[in-house]
Design a protein around this motif. Structure first.
Motif, short mmCIF file in Angstrom:
data_model
loop_
_atom_site.label_atom_id
_atom_site.label_comp_id
_atom_site.label_asym_id
_atom_site.label_seq_id
_atom_site.Cartn_x
_atom_site.Cartn_y
_atom_site.Cartn_z
N ALA A 165 0.64 6.58 -10.89
CA ALA A 165 0.15 5.96 -11.87
C ALA A 165 -0.36 4.59 -11.24
N LEU A 166 0.08 4.11 -10.20
CA LEU A 166 -0.26 3.05 -9.67
C LEU A 166 -1.63 3.26 -8.73
N TYR A 167 -1.37 4.30 -8.02
CA TYR A 167 -2.28 4.91 -7.30
C TYR A 167 -3.75 5.18 -8.03
N ALA A 168 -3.68 5.73 -9.16
CA ALA A 168 -4.90 5.95 -10.01
C ALA A 168 -5.52 4.71 -10.63
N ALA A 169 -4.61 3.61 -10.78
CA ALA A 169 -4.89 2.39 -11.05
C ALA A 169 -5.57 1.58 -10.01
N ALA A 170 -5.21 1.77 -9.13
CA ALA A 170 -5.85 1.19 -7.66
C ALA A 170 -7.19 2.00 -7.39
N GLN A 171 -7.35 3.27 -7.66
CA GLN A 171 -8.62 4.00 -7.50
C GLN A 171 -9.58 3.23 -8.68
N PRO A 182 -18.90 7.18 -6.69
CA PRO A 182 -19.13 7.00 -8.15
C PRO A 182 -17.98 7.70 -8.80
N GLN A 183 -17.32 8.76 -8.20
CA GLN A 183 -16.08 9.54 -8.94
C GLN A 183 -15.28 9.84 -8.03
N THR A 184 -13.83 9.59 -8.53
CA THR A 184 -12.75 9.80 -7.45
C THR A 184 -12.51 11.21 -7.59
N PHE A 185 -11.53 11.82 -6.71
CA PHE A 185 -11.26 13.26 -6.88
C PHE A 185 -10.49 13.47 -7.92
N ARG A 186 -9.60 12.54 -8.63
CA ARG A 186 -8.82 12.84 -9.55
C ARG A 186 -9.78 12.98 -11.01
N GLN A 187 -10.86 12.18 -10.93
CA GLN A 187 -11.89 12.34 -12.12
C GLN A 187 -12.57 13.73 -11.92
N TRP A 188 -13.05 13.91 -10.84
CA TRP A 188 -13.81 15.26 -10.47
C TRP A 188 -12.81 16.34 -11.11
N ALA A 245 0.88 -1.11 -0.12
CA ALA A 245 0.07 0.05 0.09
C ALA A 245 0.86 1.30 0.07
N ALA A 246 1.89 1.32 0.74
CA ALA A 246 2.84 2.36 1.03
C ALA A 246 3.72 2.61 -0.48
N TYR A 247 3.82 1.67 -1.04
CA TYR A 247 4.54 1.69 -2.49
C TYR A 247 3.64 2.26 -3.39
N THR A 248 2.39 1.66 -3.43
CA THR A 248 1.33 2.04 -4.37
C THR A 248 0.82 3.82 -4.34
N MET A 249 0.97 4.10 -2.99
CA MET A 249 0.72 5.43 -2.78
C MET A 249 1.80 6.59 -3.09
N ASP A 250 3.01 5.69 -3.25
CA ASP A 250 4.06 6.60 -3.63
C ASP A 250 4.37 6.71 -5.13
N HIS A 251 3.39 5.87 -5.94
CA HIS A 251 3.51 6.10 -7.23
C HIS A 251 2.36 6.65 -7.83
#
Length: 476
Positions: A426-432, A466-472, A418-424
């Motif tokens: 692109a990975l964080y967006a994919a996880a969302q 229904p919508q992430t902050f990045r999408q908003w 989880a820490a690695y994902t949050m630090d990257h």
């Protein structure tokens, strides 16, 4: 001066005393939850104490200021602990007492046993003391052929019942009066077979049983609620008068005290004597507040020994966050408001210090790995912090100790991922985006397969938005 060795942290030794349980908290708690009588006994007692305490606290207009003053005194005391302890040692010595330094439970038990043997007796009477319970003094004395007699009524019930204390203030809180009557009939010599379970009758039976002990025992062992560094004065507060008998009648008095119980001055003691009775027993003042300073010729014990106990306290002091647990004045207010303690009782914690304060103090005294489940014995509701008369932030210490506790390999790997994902990014967006699949798990995540279902068995999985902050943000 004796070398104190403060600042050289060492945890309490294993295999001696009552700081470590035989099983983790969840296992013991599950068994306690199945005991309906235990839950009724503890629930009734804690609710009664809560109501009484709230009433007398409500009478004090400056209660918040008193709490703040107590917190400030304790913070100052911990910052100057070596200096204050040496001042206390010098003052006790000037008053005719002798101070012994005990690094751990083994050393403290040896000191007390040697002092009792030197007095030429094979029986001692005891004032209620958490410190002597912590180090297993009764067991050490019995192994040396010395009979310890508890004189506090609740401690006597526990001793006669071959039981363990389950509350800091009311050690037999898990027993009702019918159970106490059965213990007295079975274990108390010379008790009237027609004894009823009326509280007055039970107290009278205990009084008759203890009177001979008070009059014939030449050595007493006590704890101490406070010690005043500037004068060498020790203080014990209690409700029954048994403590007063033990502190005045014997020829030799031995006090075992945790090093954190010292306060700098008499003015500081004044603050705590206002807080303690209201927070603990719901009384405006303790019925018996006994104080003694060394030895007075012809009056009271003619030999006084003070055993200053570390037993892991220097290890607690070394932790800038955890050291706040040493502010505790053993009032038990946090136990009486804790929803976890109210349902499990004290034995589930495995330590002589149960409840919220035990969940932060015991792991630090033993090393967190030896009590790794206790920091999780809490809902983090914060009631303990609100009730604590010295404002110990128990919830924050619990979270701190959870971070120090050993974690299963799988959990550690998941957190690292989880820490690695949050630090990257692109990975964080994919996880969302993948989080939307959480809807497939059903309402509140109840459809997740093992081992993930272990999480949602007691927690709700949040519905993904229904919508992430990045999408908003991208839409705007």
């Amino acid at each position: 001066m004796t070398e104190t060795f403060l600042g050289m942290p060492a945890t309490a030794p294993p295999g001696v005393g009552r700081l470590r349980g035989d099983e983790p908290f969840p296992v013991a708690a599950r068994r306690a939850l199945a005991d309906a009588q235990l839950r009724r006994n503890v629930g009734h007692a804690t609710s009664t104490i809560r109501a009484r305490s709230a009433a007398v606290i409500g009478e004090v207009p400056d209660w918040p200021q008193l709490r703040a003053a107590a917190r400030a005194i304790k913070t100052d005391t911990m910052a100057r602990l070596p200096e204050l302890l040496e001042q206390l040692e010098a003052a006790v010595g000037r008053a005719g007492g002798t101070v012994h330094w005990a690094a751990d439970a083994v050393e403290a038990n040896r000191v007390v046993t040697d002092l009792v043997r030197a007095a030429g007796v094979d029986r001692v009477m005891k004032v209620k003391s958490m410190a002597t319970q912590e180090i297993g003094l009764n067991e050490a004395l019995a192994d040396a052929g010395i009979e310890p007699v508890e004189t506090d009524l609740a401690e006597l019930i526990v001793q006669l019942g071959d039981d363990r204390p389950s509350h800091i203030l009311v050690p037999a809180i898990h027993r009702n009066r019918a159970e106490i009557r059965e213990i007295f009939l079975r274990e108390m010599p010379g008790v009237d077979p027609a004894l009823t379970d009326e509280p007055a009758a039970l107290a009278a039976a205990a009084r008759r049983h203890l009177r001979e002990t008070f009059l014939s025992t030449r050595v007493a062992v006590s704890g101490a609620n406070f010690a005043v560094a500037e004068t060498g004065t020790l203080a014990v507060v209690e409700s029954e008068g048994n403590g007063r008998m033990c502190l005045t009648l014997p020829q030799t008095l031995i006090t075992v005290m945790g090093i954190e119980k010292v306060v700098p001055t008499w003015r500081d003691l004044e603050v705590f004597l206002q807080l303690l009775p209201r927070a603990s027993t719901g009384e405006r003042m303790n019925p018996y507040t006994s104080m003694w300073t060394g030895v007075t010729p012809g009056d009271g014990p003619q030999a006084f020994h003070l055993v200053l106990l570390d037993n892991g306290r220097s290890a607690v002091l070394a932790d800038p966050v955890g050291r706040e647990a040493l502010h505790c004045i053993r009032c038990s207010a946090c136990l009486n408001v804790c929803p976890v303690y109210e349902r499990t009782g004290g034995h589930a914690y495995g330590s002589v210090y149960p409840g919220p304060i035990g969940a932060v103090l015991s792991p630090q005294l033993t090393g967190v790995a030896d009590n790794a489940s206790l920091p999780y014995a809490s809902s983090l509701c914060g009631a303990c912090y609100d009730a604590c008369p010295v404002m110990i932030d128990i919830p924050s210490i619990l979270v701190h100790l959870r971070g120090r506790a050993p974690h299963p390999r799988g959990e550690a790997a998941a957190m690292a991922a989880a820490a690695y994902t949050m630090d990257h990014p692109a990975l964080y967006a994919a996880a969302q985006r993948a989080a939307k699949l959480g809807r497939l798990a059903g309402p509140r995540g109840r459809g997740l397969p093992p081992p993930l279902s272990g999480w949602t068995a007691s927690r709700d999985l949040p519905e993904p938005p229904p919508q992430t902050f990045r999408q908003w943000w991208a839409d705007r």
